[in-house]
Design a protein around this motif. Structure first.
Motif, PDB file in Angstrom:
ATOM      1  N   ASP A   1       0.861  -1.194   0.000  1.00  0.00           N
ATOM      2  CA  ASP A   1       0.000   0.000   0.000  1.00  0.00           C
ATOM      3  C   ASP A   1       0.890   1.235   0.000  1.00  0.00           C
ATOM      4  O   ASP A   1       1.649   1.456   0.941  1.00  0.00           O
TER       5      ASP A   1
ATOM      6  N   ILE B   1       0.887   3.490   3.065  1.00  0.00           N
ATOM      7  CA  ILE B   1       1.620   2.917   4.202  1.00  0.00           C
ATOM      8  C   ILE B   1       3.118   3.054   3.983  1.00  0.00           C
ATOM      9  O   ILE B   1       3.873   3.355   4.922  1.00  0.00           O
TER      10      ILE B   1
ATOM     11  N   LYS C   1       5.636   4.725   6.655  1.00  0.00           N
ATOM     12  CA  LYS C   1       6.736   3.938   7.220  1.00  0.00           C
ATOM     13  C   LYS C   1       8.094   4.580   6.916  1.00  0.00           C
ATOM     14  O   LYS C   1       9.018   4.511   7.733  1.00  0.00           O
TER      15      LYS C   1
END
Length: 404
Positions: free
Chosen positions: A84, A87, A91
């Motif tokens: 994704d 994400i 991160k």
């Protein structure tokens, strides 16, 4: 007076002792340097990306066994991008601001890379990106160790037209890399007066290829150019295996994917890369043997794994040359780095921060390896923006694609 002098002396000794102890403690705490690993351990792209995490682990262990870098051992920090791109961006932010990593090795899809790119640039940090991709990008904060279009897409299309046939069908996952790659492919076809028979995109992770396979069966192309990514390839090759006369040329299928899909479904099909496990060289043998010792004799390696391994080794060389882990100093030092890699000699092109690389086309054998059927005579200079258009024109076309 004498008592005061003695008291001051002992206080000074205490302070010096305390400072020495604190410095020793700080030194002990800083015997490691953290590096970020940003790949999908879950979701559709974990099908391919887990292998890259393993090969980074191998490179780290090799460096640490050799004494580390600048007196420090490397400590990996793994972040799961979960297939994704939102994400991935979050991160990347955490790896830089909270985990305080010195560098990031990561991303597979162009969508994930594009989401991470502004994060890396905002923090003036450094990321190594290991995938062949559509090009049309430059970042001072990214080292691109995969192929540019002129090191994979463009030469392989011309090879396929000459050696397989001119009836071409395009299929890919529905995100920026397949669409941009097919834009470049259609340019190559147009230059020869060829129009693709069809062009289909499927959602990333989808296994419903019924309509696409029906159309391929009906149109009977000589070659299907495949830019599907992830585990959707399993359903695709199961379906295409029933069409015996159709050959597939893939840009994201390597040895681990062949094994996962089943070599019996893929024998005779083609892939374009810079690296194949079947390359016969001492450096490649050392790479393969080291990986198998670490992860098992049944494991295989592929191009993105080798490009990832190259990235870690180039970063380590640059750290030693710069005498620092600071990203800005590493970037300037990388421009002078070269490496005898498993696929051949590579060097960093200073302006674009891409690598000079040899181009190869392989055909799947029944043992799941590739026979190399064509290769360039020498490493090819990277050209992220193919020279037949100006950079501004490419960026305009890319924006139009991204708005679709």
């Amino acid at each position: 007076m004498l008592i005061k002098i003695r008291l001051s002396f002992y206080i000074c000794l205490f302070i010096i002792g305390l400072l020495v102890a604190l410095q020793a403690c700080d030194t002990k705490q800083n015997t490691k340097v953290k590096i970020g690993i940003l790949h999908s351990m879950t979701g559709t792209m974990s099908f391919s990306e887990r292998d890259l995490v393993d090969v980074i682990s191998l490179a780290i262990k090799e460096i640490n066994r050799g004494g580390g870098l600048l007196g420090k051992k490397i400590e990996p920090v793994l972040a799961d991008g979960a297939s994704d791109w939102n994400i991935f961006a979050a991160k990347a932010e955490k790896l830089i601001t909270t985990d305080k990593v010195a560098v990031i090795f990561g991303c597979w899809t162009s969508s994930c890379r594009k989401s991470v790119k502004p994060v890396i640039e905002e923090h003036h940090h450094l990321m190594f990106y290991p995938l062949q991709y559509e090009g049309l990008e430059l970042s001072p904060n990214i080292i691109y160790t995969g192929a540019t279009p002129n090191q994979q897409i463009i030469p392989s299309v011309h090879w396929a037209l000459e050696n397989i046939g001119e009836r071409v069908y395009l299929i890919g996952s529905d995100y920026i890399f397949p669409r941009a790659a097919n834009m470049i492919i259609k340019d190559q076809l147009k230059s020869r007066g060829i129009t693709p028979l069809g062009e289909t995109y499927i959602p990333l992770g989808s296994n419903d290829l019924t309509e696409a396979l029906r159309e391929i069966a009906e149109l009977k192309p000589d070659v299907v150019v495949n830019t599907i990514n992830g585990d959707s390839n399993i359903a695709f090759f199961r379906g295409i295996s029933t069409l015996s006369k159709v050959k597939v040329l893939s840009y994201s299928i390597g040895e681990p994917e062949v094994r996962a899909i089943g070599a019996e479904l893929m024998v005779g099909h083609f892939a374009a890369w810079n690296y194949f496990q079947s390359i016969d060289s001492d450096e490649n043998k050392r790479f393969i043997d080291a990986f198998k010792r670490e992860f098992g004799a049944e494991r295989v390696v592929n191009d993105p794994m080798e490009a990832t391994y190259i990235g870690v080794k180039l970063w380590a060389q640059a750290v030693k040359s710069a005498g620092s882990f600071e990203p800005l100093r590493i970037r300037s030092t990388l421009a002078h780095q070269s490496l005898n890699a498993p696929h051949g000699v590579v060097s960093v092109e200073a302006i674009s921060q891409h690598l000079w690389k040899t181009v190869r086309i392989g055909q799947v054998r029944d043992d799941g390896q590739f026979d190399i059927v064509w290769s360039s005579d020498s490493p090819i200079r990277p050209s992220p923006f193919p020279t037949y258009h100006k950079k501004q024109e490419w960026l305009k076309r890319l924006r139009e694609l991204e708005l679709k």
